[in-house]
Design a protein around this motif. Structure first.
Motif, mmCIF file in Angstrom:
data_model
loop_
_atom_site.group_PDB
_atom_site.id
_atom_site.type_symbol
_atom_site.label_atom_id
_atom_site.label_comp_id
_atom_site.label_asym_id
_atom_site.label_seq_id
_atom_site.Cartn_x
_atom_site.Cartn_y
_atom_site.Cartn_z
ATOM 1 N N LYS A 102 -49.821 -10.869 35.629
ATOM 2 C CA LYS A 102 -50.449 -9.538 35.521
ATOM 3 C C LYS A 102 -49.818 -8.713 34.408
ATOM 4 O O LYS A 102 -50.497 -7.898 33.785
ATOM 5 C CB LYS A 102 -50.360 -8.804 36.863
ATOM 6 N N ASP A 103 -48.533 -8.936 34.171
ATOM 7 C CA ASP A 103 -47.849 -8.203 33.095
ATOM 8 C C ASP A 103 -48.445 -8.492 31.722
ATOM 9 O O ASP A 103 -48.220 -7.744 30.770
ATOM 10 C CB ASP A 103 -46.346 -8.551 33.074
ATOM 11 N N THR A 104 -49.209 -9.580 31.608
ATOM 12 C CA THR A 104 -49.831 -9.895 30.310
ATOM 13 C C THR A 104 -51.050 -9.009 30.058
ATOM 14 O O THR A 104 -51.564 -8.980 28.946
ATOM 15 C CB THR A 104 -50.333 -11.360 30.262
ATOM 16 N N GLY A 105 -51.530 -8.359 31.142
ATOM 17 C CA GLY A 105 -52.755 -7.557 31.001
ATOM 18 C C GLY A 105 -54.016 -8.346 31.319
ATOM 19 O O GLY A 105 -55.101 -7.782 31.385
ATOM 20 N N GLN A 106 -53.875 -9.648 31.531
ATOM 21 C CA GLN A 106 -55.031 -10.476 31.914
ATOM 22 C C GLN A 106 -55.301 -10.305 33.410
ATOM 23 O O GLN A 106 -54.443 -9.871 34.162
ATOM 24 C CB GLN A 106 -54.734 -11.958 31.631
ATOM 25 N N GLN A 107 -56.491 -10.700 33.844
ATOM 26 C CA GLN A 107 -56.764 -10.742 35.279
ATOM 27 C C GLN A 107 -56.040 -11.948 35.871
ATOM 28 O O GLN A 107 -56.096 -13.048 35.295
ATOM 29 C CB GLN A 107 -58.245 -10.913 35.521
ATOM 30 N N ALA A 108 -55.400 -11.745 37.013
ATOM 31 C CA ALA A 108 -54.699 -12.863 37.661
ATOM 32 C C ALA A 108 -54.798 -12.697 39.173
ATOM 33 O O ALA A 108 -54.676 -11.590 39.694
ATOM 34 C CB ALA A 108 -53.238 -12.875 37.227
ATOM 35 N N TYR A 109 -55.052 -13.803 39.847
ATOM 36 C CA TYR A 109 -55.224 -13.784 41.297
ATOM 37 C C TYR A 109 -54.526 -14.995 41.892
ATOM 38 O O TYR A 109 -54.434 -16.053 41.252
ATOM 39 C CB TYR A 109 -56.707 -13.886 41.677
ATOM 40 N N SER A 110 -54.105 -14.854 43.160
ATOM 41 C CA SER A 110 -53.668 -16.054 43.869
ATOM 42 C C SER A 110 -54.596 -16.271 45.060
ATOM 43 O O SER A 110 -55.040 -15.314 45.693
ATOM 44 C CB SER A 110 -52.213 -15.932 44.322
ATOM 45 N N ILE A 111 -54.896 -17.531 45.311
ATOM 46 C CA ILE A 111 -55.667 -17.912 46.495
ATOM 47 C C ILE A 111 -54.815 -18.947 47.219
ATOM 48 O O ILE A 111 -54.579 -20.050 46.709
ATOM 49 C CB ILE A 111 -57.041 -18.503 46.100
ATOM 50 N N VAL A 112 -54.310 -18.542 48.378
ATOM 51 C CA VAL A 112 -53.337 -19.351 49.099
ATOM 52 C C VAL A 112 -54.055 -20.304 50.050
ATOM 53 O O VAL A 112 -55.022 -19.901 50.709
ATOM 54 C CB VAL A 112 -52.380 -18.424 49.887
ATOM 55 N N GLY A 113 -53.596 -21.554 50.132
ATOM 56 C CA GLY A 113 -54.175 -22.469 51.107
ATOM 57 C C GLY A 113 -53.828 -23.922 50.815
ATOM 58 O O GLY A 113 -53.319 -24.249 49.740
ATOM 59 N N ASP A 114 -54.122 -24.762 51.807
ATOM 60 C CA ASP A 114 -53.711 -26.166 51.787
ATOM 61 C C ASP A 114 -54.850 -27.037 51.258
ATOM 62 O O ASP A 114 -55.904 -27.158 51.889
ATOM 63 C CB ASP A 114 -53.338 -26.565 53.224
ATOM 64 N N ILE A 115 -54.622 -27.675 50.130
ATOM 65 C CA ILE A 115 -55.682 -28.462 49.475
ATOM 66 C C ILE A 115 -55.890 -29.842 50.108
ATOM 67 O O ILE A 115 -56.739 -30.597 49.645
ATOM 68 C CB ILE A 115 -55.444 -28.605 47.954
ATOM 69 N N THR A 116 -55.137 -30.160 51.160
ATOM 70 C CA THR A 116 -55.435 -31.419 51.857
ATOM 71 C C THR A 116 -56.636 -31.245 52.791
ATOM 72 O O THR A 116 -57.046 -32.176 53.468
ATOM 73 C CB THR A 116 -54.218 -31.968 52.645
ATOM 74 N N ASP A 117 -57.186 -30.033 52.813
ATOM 75 C CA ASP A 117 -58.363 -29.718 53.628
ATOM 76 C C ASP A 117 -59.578 -29.600 52.691
ATOM 77 O O ASP A 117 -59.621 -28.719 51.826
ATOM 78 C CB ASP A 117 -58.071 -28.388 54.357
ATOM 79 N N GLU A 118 -60.535 -30.492 52.864
ATOM 80 C CA GLU A 118 -61.696 -30.532 51.957
ATOM 81 C C GLU A 118 -62.445 -29.203 51.935
ATOM 82 O O GLU A 118 -62.852 -28.717 50.878
ATOM 83 C CB GLU A 118 -62.647 -31.666 52.372
ATOM 84 N N LYS A 119 -62.616 -28.617 53.126
ATOM 85 C CA LYS A 119 -63.354 -27.341 53.205
ATOM 86 C C LYS A 119 -62.619 -26.256 52.420
ATOM 87 O O LYS A 119 -63.234 -25.426 51.746
ATOM 88 C CB LYS A 119 -63.513 -26.898 54.678
ATOM 89 N N PHE A 120 -61.278 -26.246 52.541
ATOM 90 C CA PHE A 120 -60.521 -25.254 51.769
ATOM 91 C C PHE A 120 -60.699 -25.490 50.264
ATOM 92 O O PHE A 120 -60.837 -24.522 49.497
ATOM 93 C CB PHE A 120 -59.021 -25.236 52.128
ATOM 94 N N CYS A 121 -60.713 -26.734 49.828
ATOM 95 C CA CYS A 121 -60.894 -27.031 48.389
ATOM 96 C C CYS A 121 -62.202 -26.435 47.884
ATOM 97 O O CYS A 121 -62.252 -25.823 46.811
ATOM 98 C CB CYS A 121 -60.866 -28.535 48.132
ATOM 99 N N GLU A 122 -63.261 -26.603 48.678
ATOM 100 C CA GLU A 122 -64.568 -26.056 48.282
ATOM 101 C C GLU A 122 -64.510 -24.533 48.213
ATOM 102 O O GLU A 122 -65.022 -23.918 47.276
ATOM 103 C CB GLU A 122 -65.643 -26.512 49.273
ATOM 104 N N SER A 123 -63.858 -23.942 49.219
ATOM 105 C CA SER A 123 -63.799 -22.481 49.239
ATOM 106 C C SER A 123 -62.882 -21.951 48.129
ATOM 107 O O SER A 123 -63.156 -20.905 47.533
ATOM 108 C CB SER A 123 -63.395 -22.010 50.645
ATOM 109 N N LEU A 124 -61.822 -22.681 47.821
ATOM 110 C CA LEU A 124 -60.923 -22.292 46.713
ATOM 111 C C LEU A 124 -61.708 -22.181 45.407
ATOM 112 O O LEU A 124 -61.600 -21.185 44.674
ATOM 113 C CB LEU A 124 -59.791 -23.329 46.576
ATOM 114 N N VAL A 125 -62.500 -23.193 45.127
ATOM 115 C CA VAL A 125 -63.267 -23.219 43.877
ATOM 116 C C VAL A 125 -64.277 -22.072 43.863
ATOM 117 O O VAL A 125 -64.408 -21.351 42.863
ATOM 118 C CB VAL A 125 -63.963 -24.578 43.710
ATOM 119 N N GLN A 126 -64.971 -21.880 44.978
ATOM 120 C CA GLN A 126 -65.984 -20.819 45.041
ATOM 121 C C GLN A 126 -65.342 -19.441 44.875
ATOM 122 O O GLN A 126 -65.823 -18.610 44.107
ATOM 123 C CB GLN A 126 -66.753 -20.916 46.373
ATOM 124 N N GLN A 127 -64.235 -19.239 45.592
ATOM 125 C CA GLN A 127 -63.536 -17.944 45.484
ATOM 126 C C GLN A 127 -63.027 -17.715 44.069
ATOM 127 O O GLN A 127 -63.097 -16.597 43.548
ATOM 128 C CB GLN A 127 -62.325 -17.909 46.423
#
Ligand code: NAD
Ligand code: MG
Length: 300
Positions: A102-127
């Motif tokens: 964020k200090d760079t001035g760019q947009q930055a986000y974190s999306i926390v979660g476990d990628i061994t879960d297929e449903k979470f992987c799909e939601s990570l990409v969508q989010q």
């Protein structure tokens, strides 16, 4: 920022200390960068951007620490907006990385979660796509590595978890992301020197890295029809929390990296420029390649 940056000419052998004389004891997995001693360099003080990724939108897995943090910092300083993913237990590292981004001035986000879960992987990409507006760069970098001395000690549970983290998640995330990626986009997968020179004791890990190398080349040939390039980076021994949480036997930590011609472990900051190159249009004619960053250990 210090005066030195990634362009400063110097003897690469002396750029960082030989071995890790103070390397401390193992941490539980997944380990935190916060507890790493000696500290790793992710380019926090040195990486200087030059607009090479201006306006790009990037999703980076394992972006809290190690190679992923160095890549995230470099991407943001090159003008990209960035989403990083990591595990809940890594929130301390994730928050620190996010602040630097964020200090760079760019947009930055974190999306926390476990990628061994297929449903979470799909939601990570969508989010990530919802937050960024597009996915122009996907860095599949998260990984699990646990050293096991004897074959008999390698449990089915570990074998499956390593495969789920390193290769299944890469498939799930990529499959979800590709429909959202425009022509000109770039996918970068973190494989390893272990794909080419597998060590005893890393049977599950090295075989996932072999799979990632083949996955990368096959996917590249499939996706060039959409104008998407796919490449891999194969790091040699790099000083990150992964190594300190059972990735290596504890007694080997102090000499970690000492066996390569460079005589020292690499630092995450030394990987970032390769990812920037593969992400940017500078590498327009490069696809289905695996780039080694190995301290002289070299790919075949
Ligand atoms: P690291 O521990 O800093 O990064 C690995 C990251 O993977 C963690 O930060 C964590 O966020 C993520 N991760 C692990 N399991 C996850 C899960 N279930 N869900 C979500 N995220 C998860 O270590 P690193 O060395 O920077 O590792 C990054 C990549 O580099 C890995 O793919 C690793 O295999 C590869 N690599 C590392 C080395 C090395 O020597 N450090 C060498 C070759 C390849
Ligand atoms: Mg981490």
């Amino acid at each position: 920022m210090t005066e030195k940056n990634q362009y400063t000419m110097q003897d690469p052998r002396e750029q960082y200390p030989l071995h890790n004389p103070k390397a401390n004891d193992s941490q539980p997995e997944p380990a935190l960068d916060k507890k790493l001693d000696p500290k790793a360099d992710h380019g926090e003080e040195s990486y200087q951007g030059a607009g090479r990724l201006k306006g790009r939108k990037a999703l980076i897995t394992g972006g809290d620490s190690g190679i992923g943090r160095a890549v995230a910092i470099a991407f943001a300083r090159e003008g990209a907006d960035v989403v990083i993913n990591y595990l809940e237990s890594e929130e301390k590292d994730g928050a620190e990385t996010l602040k630097i981004l964020k200090d760079t001035g760019q947009q930055a986000y974190s999306i926390v979660g476990d990628i061994t879960d297929e449903k979470f992987c799909e939601s990570l990409v969508q989010q990530a796509a919802d937050k960024l507006g597009s996915i122009d760069i996907l860095v599949n970098n998260a990984g699990k590595q646990q050293f096991v001395k004897e074959l008999a000690d390698l449990t089915t549970e570990q074998f499956q978890k390593t495969y789920a983290t390193n290769i299944f998640a890469m498939f799930w995330i990529t499959k979800a992301a590709v429909p959202l990626m425009p022509a000109g986009a770039s996918i970068i997968n973190t494989t390893s020197i272990q794909s080419y020179q597998p060590s005893p004791g890393l049977l599950d890990y090295s075989s996932t890295k072999g799979a990632i190398t083949a996955f990368t080349k096959s996917l590249a040939k499939m996706l060039i029809e959409k104008g998407i390039r796919v490449n891999g980076v194969a790091p040699g021994p790099i000083w990150t929390p992964l190594q300190q949480s059972g990735g290596q036997p504890e007694e080997k930590l102090k000499e970690f990296g000492g066996q390569v011609p460079m005589g020292r472990a690499g630092q995450p900051a030394e990987l970032a420029p390769m990812y920037v190159y593969l992400a940017s249009q500078e590498s327009s004619y490069v696809t289905a390649e695996i780039m080694g960053v190995t301290g002289g250990g070299h790919l075949p």
